[in-house]
Design an enzyme around this catalytic site. Structure first.
Site, PDB file in Angstrom:
ATOM      1  N   HIS A 172       0.839  -1.208   0.000  1.00 35.08           N
ATOM      2  CA  HIS A 172       0.000   0.000   0.000  1.00 35.08           C
ATOM      3  C   HIS A 172       0.878   1.263   0.000  1.00 35.08           C
ATOM      4  O   HIS A 172       1.992   1.232  -0.470  1.00 35.08           O
ATOM      5  CB  HIS A 172      -0.982  -0.053   1.165  1.00 35.08           C
ATOM      6  CG  HIS A 172      -1.773  -1.329   1.179  1.00 35.08           C
ATOM      7  ND1 HIS A 172      -2.838  -1.564   0.346  1.00 35.08           N
ATOM      8  CD2 HIS A 172      -1.588  -2.488   1.891  1.00 35.08           C
ATOM      9  CE1 HIS A 172      -3.316  -2.782   0.555  1.00 35.08           C
ATOM     10  NE2 HIS A 172      -2.555  -3.379   1.476  1.00 35.08           N
ATOM     11  N   GLU A 190      -2.123   0.354   7.764  1.00 35.15           N
ATOM     12  CA  GLU A 190      -1.218  -0.654   7.225  1.00 35.15           C
ATOM     13  C   GLU A 190      -0.044  -0.039   6.478  1.00 35.15           C
ATOM     14  O   GLU A 190       1.101  -0.497   6.610  1.00 35.15           O
ATOM     15  CB  GLU A 190      -1.999  -1.588   6.292  1.00 35.15           C
ATOM     16  CG  GLU A 190      -1.162  -2.711   5.701  1.00 35.15           C
ATOM     17  CD  GLU A 190      -1.967  -3.645   4.824  1.00 35.15           C
ATOM     18  OE1 GLU A 190      -1.407  -4.665   4.380  1.00 35.15           O
ATOM     19  OE2 GLU A 190      -3.158  -3.352   4.559  1.00 35.15           O
ATOM     20  N   HIS A 221       2.785  -7.052   4.487  1.00 34.33           N
ATOM     21  CA  HIS A 221       1.431  -6.555   4.716  1.00 34.33           C
ATOM     22  C   HIS A 221       1.017  -6.739   6.171  1.00 34.33           C
ATOM     23  O   HIS A 221       1.658  -7.472   6.926  1.00 34.33           O
ATOM     24  CB  HIS A 221       0.435  -7.269   3.805  1.00 34.33           C
ATOM     25  CG  HIS A 221       0.549  -6.868   2.372  1.00 34.33           C
ATOM     26  ND1 HIS A 221      -0.313  -5.975   1.775  1.00 34.33           N
ATOM     27  CD2 HIS A 221       1.453  -7.220   1.413  1.00 34.33           C
ATOM     28  CE1 HIS A 221       0.048  -5.794   0.519  1.00 34.33           C
ATOM     29  NE2 HIS A 221       1.119  -6.546   0.278  1.00 34.33           N
ATOM     30  N   GLU A 244       1.622 -11.525   6.097  1.00 33.54           N
ATOM     31  CA  GLU A 244       0.553 -10.762   6.756  1.00 33.54           C
ATOM     32  C   GLU A 244       0.822 -10.800   8.258  1.00 33.54           C
ATOM     33  O   GLU A 244       0.683 -11.829   8.911  1.00 33.54           O
ATOM     34  CB  GLU A 244      -0.818 -11.362   6.449  1.00 33.54           C
ATOM     35  CG  GLU A 244      -1.270 -11.206   5.002  1.00 33.54           C
ATOM     36  CD  GLU A 244      -1.925  -9.850   4.730  1.00 33.54           C
ATOM     37  OE1 GLU A 244      -1.875  -8.960   5.608  1.00 33.54           O
ATOM     38  OE2 GLU A 244      -2.495  -9.703   3.625  1.00 33.54           O
TER      39      GLU A 244
END
Length: 253
Positions: free
Chosen positions: A10, A24, A79, A141
């Protein structure tokens, strides 16, 4: 030279997951920058490139094109999760085998050795960054920002550093990276041909609270007040010594 491409997920106009005061895009960049520093500082014959180094918008295509054009040996996309769960999981592209699966197994293991997250398992997915990269690729993640317990951990700089260290340990083990020889940053406040002068200066330093020792080296008696693997720590001590009136400087050994 081993080329490692790190992709902080992102960024810019795309904040990613949000919850409990966390975004995030900021967490992934924090982890990626610290991971780059560890890999470059501690390992030899390593080159690292990031998809972004600030809060900027970078498309998925730009990320994978950059890694492919550079000829990366490994692609890591970092992430942080959301959606009501808790813990750590990672992904590789569906149907790939070794070495990607082998790398993932090692990195998964090393992260969970040092990070207090529930193990959500090793998964596969048809994500762009896994599908469009031509080198082994892994997406991690790291906790859920919308889970209070995970979010509180992610707000801790110490916990973030554990995540970084787990990734670094895993990458180093998976890609057989070699450690650099240890370097010490030493703080010296004087060097003399006569030992008596060195002893006198050391006594002055000890009286002011410094842990001074006299070492004979290069035909001189040298007064040392500290040795550190971290240059920042050596610089801090050198400044303290200067503030106390000593002519301090740092050298590497």
């Amino acid at each position: 030279m081993v080329k490692i491409f790190i992709d902080p997920g992102h960024g810019g106009t795309d904040p990613g997951a949000s919850g409990n005061g966390l975004q995030e895009k900021h967490l992934t960049l924090q982890i990626a920058l610290a991971l780059r520093n560890i890999l470059l500082d501690e390992y030899q014959n390593v080159s690292v490139q990031l998809s972004r180094t600030s809060d900027q918008t970078v498309s998925l295509t730009q990320r994978t094109n950059a890694a492919n054009s550079w000829g990366a040996d490994f692609y890591l996309s970092i992430h942080v999760n959301a959606g009501g769960g808790t813990g750590y999981e990672d992904y590789i592209y569906s149907g790939v085998g070794a070495p990607t699966s082998t790398y993932r197994n090692v990195i998964h293991e090393e992260i969970l050795k040092v990070v207090d997250f529930r193990d959500r398992g090793k998964k596969t997915a048809n994500f762009h960054v896994l599908r469009e990269t031509v080198m082994p690729a892994l997406l991690t993640e790291n906790g859920f920002v919308d889970n209070t317990s995970d979010a509180n951990k992610l707000k801790s700089s110490t916990f973030i550093q554990s995540i970084v260290r787990g990734h670094a340990n895993g990458i180093a083990r998976a890609l057989n990276l070699s450690k650099k020889a240890a370097v010490l940053y030493k703080v010296q406040i004087g060097a003399f041909a006569e030992k008596a002068h060195a002893d006198s200066l050391a006594a002055q330093a000890i009286a002011k609270g410094f842990d001074a020792i006299v070492m004979y080296r290069d035909s001189l008696y040298k007064v040392q007040i500290g040795a550190f693997s971290s240059k920042a720590n050596a610089e801090a001590l050198a400044q303290q010594a200067k503030n106390a009136g000593f002519d301090a400087f740092i050298y590497q050994d």
